[in-house]
Each structure stands twice: as structure tokens, then as C-alpha cells.
Design a protein around this motif. Structure first.
Motif, short mmCIF file in Angstrom:
data_model
loop_
_atom_site.label_atom_id
_atom_site.label_comp_id
_atom_site.label_asym_id
_atom_site.label_seq_id
_atom_site.Cartn_x
_atom_site.Cartn_y
_atom_site.Cartn_z
N TYR A 92 -0.20 8.41 1.55
CA TYR A 92 0.33 7.07 1.27
C TYR A 92 0.23 6.27 2.56
O TYR A 92 0.97 6.50 3.51
N SER A 96 0.26 1.56 0.30
CA SER A 96 1.63 1.18 -0.03
C SER A 96 1.67 -0.11 -0.85
O SER A 96 1.12 -1.13 -0.45
N GLU A 152 0.93 0.83 -6.14
CA GLU A 152 1.54 1.44 -7.32
C GLU A 152 2.41 0.46 -8.10
O GLU A 152 2.79 0.73 -9.24
N VAL A 184 4.13 11.41 -3.31
CA VAL A 184 3.17 11.57 -2.22
C VAL A 184 3.64 12.68 -1.28
O VAL A 184 4.84 12.93 -1.14
#
Length: 707
Positions: A172, A534, A537, A208
Motif C-alpha cells: 500500500y 492509498s 480503494e 494490506v
């Protein structure tokens, strides 16, 4: 001279805590020249710095962070305080928190590579922390942040490196400040290392296994003359002290406080099972070219630390004004000290090397096979448990994806990014390349003896569009950067599906969301190591800016309201990550062969067309299916996996291959489905009728798992 019977410092580049001199001897007798930097002892501080051509060396001590002038000056004696090219002096009664600079005399002969300035205040290349800011001076002398003497002691509470295999890693990529700086984060420590701790429950829920932090090495946050800058240095790719965590991510203003807070962050991430990878920038520094300031390396030994032309100007393979001379023995030693320092003193689990092709250039700037720095990093015993990842290109035309190195080196796979983007955009001729990327990019890594997990797969990164913008914009929108939209990549393989930017048109919004799911699903179903940026999602946007390096504002910050607004895509991502980590067939440690492991097994991979028959690579356009078999895997969770994907603009029926019609299949992923029926991490989705056709919507993907 060393007193008889004392223990000298012998592990020069280990980064370990060295034995201390016996208290029974007068402290001034112990002026060990090694290791480098400011070494804290019981009785005071030892200062050690390299300079080959300096004629005099001084330590400047300060009483306060904002003091423009030192309160004390320590002059080193070249006869007694110099050991070869190392200058070393012990100063009694100094403690942790002491503020200092170096200053030295020497020739100012730019044509010969020398830029000594007897008035310059110089940051210690081995400084473990900095404090304060660049201060303006009427005399024209740059006053950089002060170096801080640091006590490395910290209560790690038994923490050690997690040592998760690279093949089982989900990365991530995130910016420490941007992750919690927004008021929407609701953090008590916004924009800081401690703020990251606040969001560990979120990271853990996402699934993650590692965070890759954008640069945390010290970098300037203002112009180096102390004035305010029009464009903030937000990303941090402009280092000035490689051993020091950035002071700007500290909560409070205690000099050196960032050291403890950074360690707290790492310790708590490890406690949650999350590794920490640092994005490191050993290719240039913030001193710039011949027109830039002198506040560290230039003033200590310019011709050693930088690649220079014959007339003394700076070679610029980084695109940032100068290039670190990384394969000079002195600089190599510094880099090794630095990497070991972060591994030993900060428990860092890995490194991503920015513009790593520069590390493959020799002292003349030529790309060379088996460059010593690259090879030694892979073989260094203290780094043997760390992940090492190359951005295998530079700003001068070198592109080494697939050929950067061998052994342990993984690479950001730029070919994966481009091929996956083009396939889902609907470009012709991309079905074959898509299959290669799904299978782990053997064309790039197998010949050098590497494995699928040496491919770091990504669709987006900090550098370029966010996932939301990739499916919403066809042109970059970088005017806010102040460079007339000239900056940033022009070739993004993006699509807006009818409208540039935000729209209320429901069909376009629905297609964009489906495409975002296609990218996430492809990433998590591919062999190799997935890297998610980051905010992707939850569809974070930069409003079409594909080079937000200077946007320290809402453009770049994580908007935590999106977690609720786009909860369906967040859930989809969580399910896909969980599916990947649960299903070993999706993360093999060896390349697929297309053959069974033993007689009676299905091949480890087989590729099919929409008719369920072996694919004809010369006739296929937008559609592809494959069956992954657990043959050869000993994990009890290993199951057969069936993937169908279609990037065309019309719906497409698929036939299930006859070789697997006898298996019991359940739906795991349907990117055209509505939440929560679009992803099932466990084998609980609807059953597949293998005798019927499977109709995929346009731009859609399905995955089935053997129940």
C-alpha cells in the motif's frame, strides 16, 4: 592516538551500536575516527566527518533551533584530529539534543570540482535528525536546519522484522502527511507519524501487508534561502539528509522528537502485522546544480558526492539538477551505512529505490553490467531479510525494467501498468500481453533467474493519475502546479468514457466504477506482488492532476469521507485482497509452465477463447479466459481458479472449458455485479452452471473458485 588497552571502533559500516570507551580514562584521550556522524558517549559527543580536500574543519554548536549564529565553535587540529581523510574530535559534556553544523575551509575551484566555502553552515551527511528551518541571512550565507545529536535507545518491546515472504505481500503506497492531514481524518495527530498509528485499524481492515512510505528522509519544506516557496515540496523527492526522518511529520517541535515518533509508528505497524518499506532517493540531493545552494555535500567534498563534467558542472541523470555519485567508494559506504541504519535502528523491512538506474551508472555516468552498489545491496548480510525494489529507469533515458539486476532485486513493473491499462481501455492487440502480465511477466524476469514475485505489479502510483482519474480523464490537468500544464506525463493510456472529469450521467459513472473494479481485480488476481495506491480503494481524485508533487492540500490528501461514500468499492477491494491472501494459486513462487506437476493433474495454467477451446492468439481481440490449477502446491487451501475477462464494448458470452466442467465452481468476482454480490473472498458465491453460457457484460471480468 588511542590509549593502550582500549577497544577501537572497527565495524565502520555496520550501523550497530559500538562499544563505549572506559569511563576510567579522561574522555579527551578517546578521539576514535569511526563511525561517522555525531556519536553519543557517556561523557560527551564524538564528531566524525569525511573530507579529502578540506584544509580546516570546525564544529558549530548552537543553543537554540532558531539561532542564526553558533554559541560555540570547535576548531579541529589537522595534526591531531585528522585520520587520513576523516576529521574527528571528541567534545565532552555534550548530550543528546545538541544542535550543530560542520564548517570547513578548502579551495573554491569549480572547474576542478571544489566548492568549499569557509562561511557555509553544513549539514552532517550522517546526521540522524534535523531541527528548525532554513533561516534567511543578510550576509547571503545559507543557514540550513540544525543537525541534532540523537540517542538511538528505544523500547522496541521485543519488536523484530516480520520477514513476510515477498510472494505473500500486498503493498500500500502512501504519503505520511497526506494520509491523515485532511480535517476529515479526525486524527489527534494530523499529518504525522503518530497520525498513521491512528489509522492502523483501517489498514488492517483493508488487508494490506506492507506500507510503502513515500520519502521520509529529510528534505526542504521551504526555499533554501529561508523564503516561502510558491510550490510546496509535498512528495519529498528532494533529500538533504539520508539518515534523518523528516521533521515535518513530527507532532510537536522537540528537536529530534521525530526519531522516537517514527519508531513508535513502525513498532505499532509491526504489531498489526504490517511491514514498512521506505521509498529512498539516492540519485540526487536538494543542493541542485552549480546555481544551487551549498549546505552539505557540496561544501564537504563536492567532487566525491556528485557526478561532474570535465568543466566541473553537474551531470543530471535525475532531472533534478545533480546526480549522486553512488558508485564512488565513499558514497557507496555512506549508502550502506544508511540502509543498515534504517534496518537496525528503525526496524525497516524494505526499500524502494527511486530512479534506481542511476545506481547502475559508474563514476563517469555510464551504465555498466553488475554495478558494485546494486550487487552489494543484494548480497549485504544485514539487508538479507529486507525487500529491495527498483524503479528501474532514470530521467536520462535508461529503462531497465526486466534487466535491472538479478538475484533478490524486485522491480516496479512499468510494462504491467501500461499493458493492463491498454487492455481494459479496449486497445487492439493487447490480449497476449495481458495474459503475460497476469502470469507474472516471465518475459521480463525468468531469464535472469528471478521469480514472479520480483514483479511489483501496479496500475497507478503516486506519479500519475489516481485510479479514479485514470477512468475519468483523458488529458492531464496540471495548471495548479504553476508550470502551464507542461509537467507530468502526456502518455497515460487513460479514458474518460464520454465526459472529461466528473459527470452526473449515470451510464458513464457506472462504467467508470466497473473499470475501477477491473483494475483492482486484475491487480489482485495476477501472479507477482500487487501495489495499491492509498485512496484508490475509495476512488480518491486529484482532479486530473497527474503530477501532484507540489499539492500539499486537499488535492493530494486522503479524504476520509470517501470511506463511507464509496464503501462498496472499499468492500470490493477488501474482498479481493482477502481472496488473494487466502488462495495460493494466485501468488505462486515459481513461474507457470503450462504443464501439470504430475500425471493426472491439469496444467498449472491453460488459456482459452470465448468458445472454451484453446485460444488462438492470432484471432483473439478483447476476450480471454484461463484456468489456474493447484498442481504442485501443497497448501490445503489451494483450489482451481477460472478467470474470464472481456474489454470489448458489447456483452460477450463465454463457454466453460470442457476440461473443468466437472468441477464445482462458485462465483468469487463479478466486476459488473452490484455490491455485495460483486466479490466473495470465500467460496460462498452463487454456483456456476457449467453447461450454460456465461454472459459477461462489456468491460467486465469474472472469477470462479473451485468449491
Amino acid at each position: 592516538m588511542l590509549a593502550q588497552g582500549t577497544t577501537p571502533y572497527i565495524a565502520r559500516s555496520s550501523g550497530l551500536v559500538m562499544p563505549k570507551p572506559p569511563k576510567s580514562h579522561p574522555p579527551l584521550q578517546f578521539s576514535y575516527p569511526l563511525p561517522y556522524g555525531a556519536i553519543l558517549r557517556d561523557e560527551g559527543v564524538q564528531f566524525v566527518v569525511f573530507s579529502k580536500n578540506a584544509t580546516a574543519m570546525r564544529v558549530l554548536l548552537y543553543s537554540g533551533v532558531d539561532d542564526p549564529e553558533p554559541s560555540r565553535l570547535i576548531e579541529l587540529n589537522p595534526d591531531t584530529d585528522r585520520w587520513g581523510d576523516l576529521w574527528s574530535v571528541f567534545v565532552p559534556e555534550l548530550e543528546a539534543g545538541t544542535l550543530y553544523h560542520f564548517q570547513c575551509d578548502g579551495p573554491f575551484e569549480p572547474e576542478r570540482g571544489h566548492r568549499f566555502d569557509p562561511h557555509a553552515r553544513l549539514i552532517d551527511p550522517f546526521a540522524k535528525a534535523l531541527a528548525g528551518k532554513f533561516l534567511p541571512g543578510a550576509d547571503g550565507v545559507v543557514r540550513p536546519p540544525k543537525c541534532v545529536v540523537v540517542d538511538d535507545h528505544f523500547d522496541w518491546q521485543g519488536d523484530r522484522h516480520l520477514k513476510r515472504p515477498l510472494s505473500e505481500t500486498v503493498i500500500y503506497e502512501m504519503h505520511v502527511r497526506g494520509f491523515t492531514q485532511s480535517p476529515t481524518a479526525g486524527s489527534d495527530a494530523p499529518g504525522s507519524y503518530l497520525g498513521v498509528i491512528d489509522k492502523i485499524p483501517y489498514l488492517k481492515s483493508l488487508g494490506v501487508t506492507a506500507v510503502e512510505l513515500m520519502p521520509v528522509h529529510e528534505y526542504p519544506t521551504e526555499e533554501t534561502d529561508g523564503s516561502r516557496t510558491k510550490r510546496a515540496n509535498y512528495w519529498g523527492y528532494d533529500p538533504m539528509a539520508f539518515f534523518a526522518p523528516h521533521r515535518g511529520y513530527q507532532l510537536g517541535d522537540e528537536p529530534g522528537g521525530q526519531v522516537k515518533q517514527f519508531k513508535q509508528m513502525v513498532r505499532e505497524l509491526h504489531a498489526a502485522g504490517i511491514e514498512v518499506i521506505l521509498d529512498v532517493v539516492f540519485n540526487h540531493t536538494s543542493e541542485g546544480n552549480e546555481h544551487g545552494p551549498t549546505f552539505s555535500f557540496k561544501g564537504l567534498e563536492n567532487s566525491v558526492y556528485y557526478m561532474l563534467t570535465q568543466d566541473g558542472s553537474y551531470k543530471n541523470y535525475s532531472g533534478c539538477g545533480n546526480t549522486v555519485n553512488s558508485n564512488h567508494p565513499i558514497v557507496r559506504e555512506m549508502i550502506f551505512n544508511c540502509l543498515r541504519h534504517w534496518v537496525y535502528n528503525y526496524h525497516i523491512d524494505g526499500f524502494r529505490f527511486d530512479l534506481a538506474s542511476i545506481l547502475s551508472r559508474n563514476r563517469n555516468g555510464d551504465l555498466v553490467p553488475n554495478p558494485p552498489l546494486v550487487e552489494n545491496i543484494a548480497e549485504d548480510p544485514m539487508l538479507s531479510d529486507t525487500k529491495i525494489i527498483a524503479e528501474a529507469w532514470d530521467a536520462a533515458g535508461a529503462y531497465q525494467v526486466g534487466s535491472f539486476a538479478s538475484g533478490r532485486w524486485a522491480e516496479w513493473n512499468g510494462a504491467y501498468r501500461d499493458n493492463v491499462r491498454r487492455y481494459w481501455r479496449g486497445d487492439l492487440g493487447m490480449t497476449g500481453p495481458m495474459a503475460t502480465r497476469l502470469a507474472g511477466s516471465s518475459d521480463l524476469y525468468q531469464a535472469s533467474g528471478r521469480q514472479p514475485y520480483h514483479s511489483i505489479n501496479f496500475v497507478t502510483s503516486h506519479d500519475g493519475y489516481t485510479l479514479n482519474d485514470l477512468v475519468s480523464y483523458e488529458r492531464k490537468h496540471n495548471l495548479a502546479n504553476g508550470e502551464d500544464n507542461r509537467d507530468g506525463d502526456n502518455n497515460n493510456y487513460a479514458a474518460n468514457y464520454g465526459v472529461e472529469g466528473p459527470t452526473r450521467r449515470l451510464p458513464i459513472r457506472k462504467l467508470r466504477r466497473r473499470q475501477a473494479k477491473n483494475f483492482i481485480a486484475t491487480l489482485m488476481l495476477s501472479q507477482g506482488v500487487p501495489m495499491l495506491v492509498s485512496g484508490d480503494e475509495v476512488l480518491r481524485t486529484q482532479r486530473g492532476n497527474n503530477n501532484a508533487y507540489c499539492q500539499d492540500n486537499a488535492v493530494s490528501w486522503f479524504d476520509w469521507r470517501l470511506v463511507e461514500r464509496n464503501a462498496d468499492l472499499l468492500r470490493f477491494t477488501q474482498q479481493l485482497i482477502a481472496l488473494r491472501l487466502h488462495q495460493p494459486v494466485l501468488r505462486r513462487a515459481d513461474f507457470l509452465t503450462g504443464a501439470p506437476h504430475k500425471q493426472g493433474d491439469l496444467p498449472d495454467v491453460a488459456w482459452f477463447g470465448v468458445d472454451g477451446k484453446a485460444i488462438d492468439w492470432h484471432r483473439t481481440f478483447h476476450s480471454l479466459s484461463c484456468v489456474l490449477s493447484p498442481t504442485g502446491l501443497k497448501d490445503e487451501h489451494a483450489r482451481h481458479v477460472l478467470v474470464m475477462m472481456h474489454s470489448g464494448g458489447q456483452p460477450q458470452p463465454f463457454r466453460v472449458p470442457k476440461t473443468v466442467t466437472g468441477l464445482n465452481w462458485r462465483l468469487a468476482v463479478d466486476t459488473a455485479g452490484e455490491s455485495p454480490n460483486d466479490a466473495f473472498a470465500e467460496s460462498v458465491g452463487p454456483k456456476l452452471d457449467t453447461s450454460a453460457q456465461v454472459l459477461l457484460e462489456h468491460h467486465a471480468m469474472r472469477c470462479y473458485i473451485e468449491a
